[in-house]
Design an enzyme around this catalytic site. Structure first.
Site, PDB file in Angstrom:
ATOM      1  N   TRP A   5     -43.577  22.678  26.671  1.00  0.00           N
ATOM      2  CA  TRP A   5     -44.098  22.066  25.435  1.00  0.00           C
ATOM      3  C   TRP A   5     -43.405  20.744  25.133  1.00  0.00           C
ATOM      4  CZ3 TRP A   5     -41.756  22.946  20.104  1.00  0.00           C
ATOM      5  CH2 TRP A   5     -40.399  23.227  20.188  1.00  0.00           C
ATOM      6  N   ASP A   6     -42.292  20.516  25.832  1.00  0.00           N
ATOM      7  CA  ASP A   6     -41.552  19.261  25.675  1.00  0.00           C
ATOM      8  C   ASP A   6     -42.491  18.062  25.738  1.00  0.00           C
ATOM      9  OD1 ASP A   6     -39.904  21.334  26.651  1.00  0.00           O
ATOM     10  OD2 ASP A   6     -38.408  19.913  27.357  1.00  0.00           O
ATOM     11  N   GLU A  24     -35.210  30.279  20.415  1.00  0.00           N
ATOM     12  CA  GLU A  24     -35.315  31.298  21.472  1.00  0.00           C
ATOM     13  C   GLU A  24     -34.160  32.295  21.465  1.00  0.00           C
ATOM     14  OE1 GLU A  24     -35.608  28.132  24.042  1.00  0.00           O
ATOM     15  OE2 GLU A  24     -37.794  28.148  24.226  1.00  0.00           O
ATOM     16  N   LYS A  77     -31.311  28.542  17.389  1.00  0.00           N
ATOM     17  CA  LYS A  77     -31.022  27.677  18.537  1.00  0.00           C
ATOM     18  C   LYS A  77     -31.383  26.224  18.265  1.00  0.00           C
ATOM     19  CE  LYS A  77     -32.296  27.233  23.429  1.00  0.00           C
ATOM     20  NZ  LYS A  77     -33.038  27.862  24.524  1.00  0.00           N
ATOM     21  N   GLN A  78     -32.493  26.010  17.613  1.00  0.00           N
ATOM     22  CA  GLN A  78     -32.968  24.632  17.419  1.00  0.00           C
ATOM     23  C   GLN A  78     -33.937  24.591  16.255  1.00  0.00           C
ATOM     24  OE1 GLN A  78     -35.784  23.234  20.459  1.00  0.00           O
ATOM     25  NE2 GLN A  78     -35.795  25.311  21.265  1.00  0.00           N
TER      26      GLN A  78
END
Lengths: 299, 1135
Positions: free
Chosen positions: B688-689, B827, B939-940
């Site tokens: 998806w980056d 994640e 995580k992000q």
């Protein structure tokens, strides 16, 4: 086009190229002070001397000068046990005498017990061992007294690695040992929670970002081992594994060595044992379940 | 104007001597100057000395513009005809008083690049004015006054048509003035020259020709449509602004800036408002002093040559960064087909050599063009070198147990082995007196400079360049210059070309490599083989063929070819040259490579050979020029300029360099892997980056690249449908990781360094990627108005992904639509229910699906009928999507304004991350997998990312509340996280926090000791950095009919400037902090809307500048910048 590190001609304790060592007789010094604990160094020293094809030089520092048999008795040996070795007597302060002899003989290694006084069966370095480690012109193997005179073999070497190029390069002797004996190199990296990451350029530590673990960890492990092998000249044929731990470095190293039944811990250190310095080294010495090869690197 | 100089400096204050003032002691990128009187004393003078100084500047890439009142043939005869070579492309001649500009083509032939064309009416009026002035003068004085008609866009009234004043030199201007005044006043015109000028101005007004320019060189009074101001205007528009050059980097030199005999000097017209900030210098005598801002040097053409000589020295010292240059080194540098960019803000430099860092350097210094990429490995190799060339879209499985396709290693075409007197040149043997690798971001070239002293004391200088052509993506080039500095002897050069990947030894990774293809049929007789060429044909186990045709050549500095031998050894071909080198002479090696694959050519080997033939015919120089031009074009559309923070400037250009290098607009069957073509980590897999982090850069700077990337998702729809079907859903579920086919390629397990085998669930549970792809499709369509794409491909993606979401969840007893067992961007937490990001994006996707159906039915009914029939979309299905969207559980709590990241998140252990700072170890490593799953540590950016992507759906207080809640709980264990936090923090006005995250994002690849880059650069993080600057700190938000801006720059960023493509037009936005100002311009057809948050909205028209200032924390109204109002531009400094 990775250039494969060259096969080495011998263990090379000092890290000197094989060609540079050919002209002198290789020696390993084992100081014995007559204590029971001191003889714990002998099984380790004998294996290493055999690997190095070096002569074992047992040294006893005492005055006055003793006749040979008396000298043997003083260190607790018999003529039979001396076979293949040489015994010397030196006079003067013990540590300085040992260091002087190692310098004169251009010895490749000193193997000695960490502490020999019966009053200090556990704990850190004895005063003589500490002075020898600090001043020795060559690497030193410190043997914990509690391992006694059991036979010693070298199958697993644990190499704690902070990720700096300097430390990696210092592991050349360990790599050569592994290559010579077929021992496995267990490279142990400890991720520290505090901001203790070394500033040395080229340092490679645990990744700050693990975007996708299924990709990141194999790549990181490969990169860590590639760099380490390359910098210490370790051929890929030497079985090498990488382990990652978190926590206090000293305790983790000791625990790892115990869990993995390591035969030798290899420590790269900067040569200072002053208060508040080398806390990891001190902790490992204090609790190591196996001998420690101390490799000095530039501060 | 420049701050140099005072209001008017008197002649005795001119800057004397050879020392130049500080304002001139820096290398300029554009040097424009008046010709007659400034560069030469007269038009008959030998211009050789000036030419000798201009040529090195042209070679260094400096744009030189000669400005003259005369015609082109005069200047060509005197100056430009004698200049030949590719560097001449940097020369322009503006002739006929700003009426035309000449440039030069690659063959050094002149070409008219711009001209002011008078209409017949204007021409007639000019003649009428000149005739009327002449008639009036003759009538009043009885003098012989003549009109010269044959001048472009002007007429000259000769006030003294006497033989002795036929062509007066500039130096005689005082004498000329006296003669003219005496002639006019003696004949009864008391006001003399001034009266003539006033008469001409009055006559022009009466004749009704607007904008007419009345000038005088004393001998003539001229009536024209243009003057030197037009030349400067052209220069600022075409050479400065479109190339992203700052006005401070422009030098304008003349000899008549100050008034002469009460009239403004002829060069005064060059000081136009558009050139504010440029440095102005006069070498004229300037008897009345110079205007404020002009540096008065005096000294005439000789002083001007001193000025040029200092520029030559400054550029050479910047260019020839080898500080230890020896005599002849600069000449040797020119032996390569280009020179490095001088401006350090465009350069990434690796000084010296640190073996441990080699893999990182190889990644950062990679050259690529979206089709092929080569890591920046050293040609001669080191113990740790991992050279690699990748061809986009060529995947294979390894010989080992893995069945997961990976990007294949192609043959190493860069390897060179050099022996001097039998001693191999290696970094680790002998001394490297200089060793430097330079990534030239501006030109897309990897440079290397190396002075090596072998153990015997022989010093060899080597310079090399490497590039992957952006103009012709199948082309690779390597050039090397070798110069023996202190010896004469035998040199052996060897270029082995591996038939496989070229990595040796057991350290070689277990990577898929190309293997030699079966012998191909002999070339047909009609096509001759390329002389000196070597052709390789290799293939993957899956049947893709990759062909490389290589032509290598070694020459002396006199162009004499050195004979080559080719030998075939086990598994490789070796080209060898052995010859006697002479001290001080340069030898140049060039290797051109053409790469083709069976992905795009039926006969890739033949295609490669034919391609190489064309390249050889045109020569290496053409390859380099086309490549650097292509890069210049891309930079003109993408450069983000930061004034005030060099580190940030370099980081942004580094990001843009790798983003440009990653995409290929010509190939819609490939996408960009996580590490693009710079390294083998992540196996070349696409995530998806691409859509969320990289695509906005392409959408807003290079729409064709964005389109191609989205078409990859269109072509891989069948695999996405199959994955949805396999998991029991409808529509399209894109693979979490994909390669060429779009099938799921996520590994199912990971082996951690602890030896723990961890099951990887992202391939099964991370489904938000389908909404991410739809989001990118929609964003591209909105920004580009590319209806063809939307109708043919994009709409189907939006419909199929909406359909997936309608089947993915369940309408449950609580009346809400729940999406269970997913992984969000965070994640750390797997198999969660109702992840806020996933559900929020799914809701948006469902709505857009229904909207797409409606739009298609209204605007393209035939296409809608076809699609609905083929996809079996029932009539009521879009309406059902809206119903599902309305019922989607978002996890929003109206009491707190918070989204719960997933069901049960608020009940997890709250760990104070601040207690672990400063920290460089991921939190999941510190806490362990199990504990982190039981904690609120994420995580992000997850909810924060949702807030950013769907910004307008949330009220300000909700954005703020969620950011403040989740930011302290985010561990940033993903490289994607810091940039998004920088972006959102900036939009919320927390500039300090935004800057901290921005720097963290910028350091992901460039920071010391990161090590993360060893396997390739983090391309998505680089895309995130661009977004953080443009969408965060500049606060740009696309609107349906334009752009909205809400800048929040760190105060020391004086300016931020960037272009954005918008619906076929290009907007340029400049944001300044001191004073707070925003400027917008538009290129293209038709107006666009621009708005400031909290300020007014205005329709802007192409070709005009619009300014808004902020006072008292409020943005004032937009004003069209006239350039004449000193108040609105007083403190303006361009980035």
């Amino acid at each position: 086009m990775n250039r494969e590190p060259r096969e080495s001609a011998g263990p090379g304790w000092t890290g000197a190229p094989a060609s540079g060592r050919a002209s002198r007789a290789s020696t390993i010094i084992v100081p014995l002070d007559g204590s029971v604990h001191a003889t714990a160094a002998l099984p380790v020293a004998r294996v290493l001397a055999e690997l190095e094809r070096a002569t074992l030089r047992i040294v006893h520092v005492a005055e006055p000068i003793m006749p040979p048999l008396e000298l043997l008795r003083a260190v607790g040996l018999t003529p039979e046990l001396l076979r293949g070795s040489v015994i010397d007597q030196a006079v003067g302060p013990p540590a300085a005498s040992i260091v002087r002899l190692a310098t004169e003989l251009q010895s490749g290694l000193i193997v000695m017990c960490m502490r020999t006084a019966t009053a200090e069966p556990t704990g850190g370095l004895g005063s003589v061992a500490e002075a020898v480690v600090r001043e020795a012109p060559c690497p030193v193997v410190l043997v914990p007294p509690r391992r006694g005179v059991r036979p010693w073999t070298l199958r697993r070497i644990v190499v704690p690695h902070d990720g700096t190029p300097t430390t990696a390069a210092a592991f050349a002797p360990a790599s050569e040992l592994a290559q010579r004996t077929g021992a496995e190199l267990d490279v142990l990296h400890i991720a520290v929670s505090e901001a203790g990451r070394p500033a040395e350029p080229g340092t490679f530590t645990v990744p700050q970002y693990v975007d996708q673990p299924q990709h990141e960890w194999p790549e990181w492990s490969r990169e860590f081992l590639d760099r380490t092998r390359c910098l210490c000249g370790c051929p890929a044929a030497v079985p090498t594994r990488l382990f990652l731990r978190t926590g206090k470095a000293g305790a983790e190293i000791v625990q790892f060595a115990g869990e993995h039944e390591s035969d030798l811990i290899v420590l790269a250190w900067h040569g200072s044992l002053k208060a508040k310095r080398a806390t990891t080294v001190k902790e490992v010495i204090e609790n190591a379940p196996c001998p420690i090869l101390m490799l000095r690197v530039a501060a | 104007m420049s701050a140099e100089g005072s209001a008017v400096s008197s002649p005795d204050r001119e800057v004397a001597g050879s020392e130049l003032p500080a304002g001139l002691a820096r290398p300029f990128k554009v040097i424009a100057f008046d010709w007659d009187g400034t560069a030469v004393a007269s038009r008959t003078e030998d211009a050789g000395p000036v030419r000798d100084l201009l040529e090195p500047l042209l070679r260094a890439g400096v744009s030189v513009v000669v400005i003259t009142g005369t015609n082109f043939p005069n200047i060509d005869r005197q100056l430009s005809a004698a200049i030949r070579g590719p560097h001449k492309r940097s020369l322009h001649v503006a002739t006929n008083r700003g009426s035309e500009v000449y440039g030069f083509d690659p063959d050094s032939r002149p070409a008219l690049v711009w001209q002011r064309t008078a209409t017949a009416e204007e021409d007639r009026r000019l003649t009428e004015i000149a005739d009327a002035v002449r008639d009036a003068l003759v009538s009043r004085t009885g003098l012989d006054i003549r009109v010269i008609y044959d001048r472009l866009n002007r007429r000259k009234i000769d006030l003294i048509p006497l033989p002795e004043w036929h062509d007066p030199p500039k130096a005689a201007i005082g004498e000329l003035l006296r003669a003219v005044q005496a002639r006019l006043q003696g004949a009864g015109l008391a006001g003399g020259l001034r009266e003539v000028v006033e008469l001409a101005e009055r006559t022009a007004r009466e004749k009704g020709l607007p904008g007419v320019r009345i000038t005088t060189d004393v001998k003539h009074v001229e009536v024209g449509l243009t003057d030197k101001a037009d030349a400067i205007e052209w220069l600022m528009r075409e050479l400065v602004r479109t190339r992203g050059i700052r006005t401070e980097e422009v030098l304008i030199a003349g000899d008549e800036f100050g008034p002469i005999a009460g009239f403004e000097g002829s060069d005064h017209r060059m000081a136009i408002p558009e050139a504010r900030g440029a440095v102005l210098a006069s070498v004229g005598s300037e008897p009345s002093g110079v205007p404020a801002g002009v540096i008065h040097l005096g000294g005439g053409p000789a002083r001007f040559r001193e000025l040029l000589a200092s520029q030559v020295a400054l550029h050479q010292s910047a260019t020839d960064v080898a500080a230890t240059a020896t005599p002849g080194a600069a000449a040797a540098a020119r032996e390569l087909p280009a020179v490095p960019t001088a401006d350090p803000s465009w350069l990434l430099v690796e000084e010296g050599f640190n073996l441990a860092r080699e893999h990182e350097v190889e990644s950062l210094f990679a050259v690529a063009n979206g089709y092929v990429g080569t890591r920046g490995s050293l040609a001669e190799g080191t113990r740790l070198s991992a050279p690699a060339t990748y061809v986009a879209g060529v995947f294979d499985v390894t010989q080992h147990s893995s069945t997961i396709p990976e990007l294949v290693l192609a043959s190493d075409w860069t390897r060179l082995r050099i022996e001097v007197a039998g001693q191999e040149l290696l970094l680790e043997v002998g001394d490297s007196l200089v060793h430097r690798r330079i990534l030239d971001l501006r030109q897309g070239v990897l440079w290397r400079e190396w002075r090596h002293r072998d153990p015997a004391g022989r010093v060899t200088r080597l310079r090399s360049l490497r590039l992957a052509s952006l103009a012709d993506r199948h082309v690779l080039l390597q050039s090397l210059m070798l110069l023996p500095e202190n010896y004469t002897g035998r040199v052996h050069l060897e270029g082995p070309i591996e038939l496989g990947a070229g990595r040796e030894g057991p350290a070689a990774p277990e990577r898929p490599e190309l293997v030699p293809a079966p012998p191909r049929p002999a070339p047909t007789a009609t096509r001759p083989a390329v002389a000196d060429a070597v052709t390789l044909q290799l293939r993957t186990s899956r049947g893709v063929t990759v062909a490389l045709a290589l032509a290598s050549r070694l020459r002396t500095d006199e162009g004499q070819a050195i004979e080559r031998a080719v030998e075939s050894e086990a598994g490789r071909l070796v080209e060898r040259w052995e010859w006697e080198v002479e001290v001080g002479r340069a030898y140049r090696f060039d290797r051109l490579v053409a790469v083709h694959t069976s992905r795009e050519d039926g006969q890739p080997a033949e295609a490669a050979v034919e391609h190489l033939e064309r390249l050889r015919r045109n020569g290496v120089q053409r390859v380099v020029e086309a490549h650097t031009r292509a890069w210049a074009d891309r930079w003109a559309a993408a450069d983000v300029q930061v004034d005030g923070d060099g580190e940030v400037q370099r980081a942004l250009r580094f990001a843009i360099y790798h983003l440009v290098s990653a995409a290929n607009p010509a190939d819609e069957r490939v996408s960009i892997g996580a590490r693009s073509l710079t390294g083998e980590a992540y196996k070349g897999h696409v995530f998806w980056d691409t859509e969320i982090y990289m695509l906005p850069f392409y959408t807003f700077t290079h729409p064709p690249a964005a389109r191609a990337l989205l078409l990859y998702r269109s072509h891989t729809l069948p695999a996405a449908r199959e994955k949805a079907r396999r998991l029991g859903y409808r529509g399209a579920l894109y693979a979490w990781e994909s390669t060429d086919s779009g099938e799921e390629t996520t590994p199912s397990v990971a082996l951690t360094p602890d030896g723990e085998v961890v099951r990887i669930l992202t391939g099964e549970q991370e489904h938000h990627i389908s909404a991410d792809v739809a989001y990118a499709v929609w964003q591209y369509w909105q920004a580009s108005s590319d209806d063809r794409f939307f109708v043919d491909a994009g709409a189907e993606i939006v419909l199929e992904t909406a359909r997936f979401w309608a089947s993915r969840g369940q309408l449950e007893a609580d009346g809400r639509y729940h999406i269970r067992r997913v992984i969000g961007p965070d994640e750390y937490h797997e198999a969660v229910d109702d992840n806020a990001y996933t559900n929020g994006m799914a809701q948006w996707n469902l709505e857009r699906g229904a909207e797409t159906a409606r739009i298609l039915a209204e605007r393209w009914p035939e296409r809608w009928r076809d699609l609905a029939q083929r996809l079996e979309i029932a009539e009521q299905e879009p309406e059902q999507w809206l119903q599902v969207a309305a019922a989607v559980e978002t996890g929003f709590d109206p009491r707190t304004g918070l989204f719960e990241q997933f069901r049960g998140y608020f009940g997890l252990e709250d760990i104070d991350l601040a207690a672990y700072e400063p920290r460089t170890v991921p939190m999941d490593v510190l806490l362990g997998r199990e504990r982190i799953q039981r904690s609120q540590v994420i995580k992000q950016a997850d909810v924060v990312l949702l807030i950013y992507l769907l910004w307008d759906r949330f009220p300000p207080e909700v954005r703020e509340a969620n950011f403040r809640y989740y930011e302290p709980r985010t561990g940033h264990g993903s490289s994607l996280s810091p940039a998004i936090h920088a972006l959102v923090a900036a939009r919320l006005g927390d500039v300090a926090l935004a800057e901290r995250y921005f720097r963290q994002a910028a350091a992901i690849d460039l920071g010391n000791n990161m090590g993360n880059a060893a396997g390739g650069v983090h391309t998505a993080a680089l895309g995130g950095l661009w977004q953080a600057a443009v969408f965060g700190l500049a606060g740009t938000r696309p609107l349906p009919d334009g752009l909205q801006l809400e800048p929040n720059l760190p105060p020391h960023w004086r300016h931020l400037r960037f272009p954005l493509h918008w619906k076929g037009r290009r907007a340029w936005v400049t944001v300044g902090t001191d004073p707070p100002i925003v400027e917008a311009t538009l290129e293209g057809e038709g107006p666009a809307t621009i708005a400031l948050a909290g300020g007014e909205q205005v329709a802007i028209n192409p070709g005009r500048r619009y300014l808004a200032r902020r006072d008292d924390d409020r943005w004032g109204p937009w004003q069209e910048a006239s350039g004449e109002d000193p108040a609105d531009l007083a403190d303006r400094r361009w980035p």
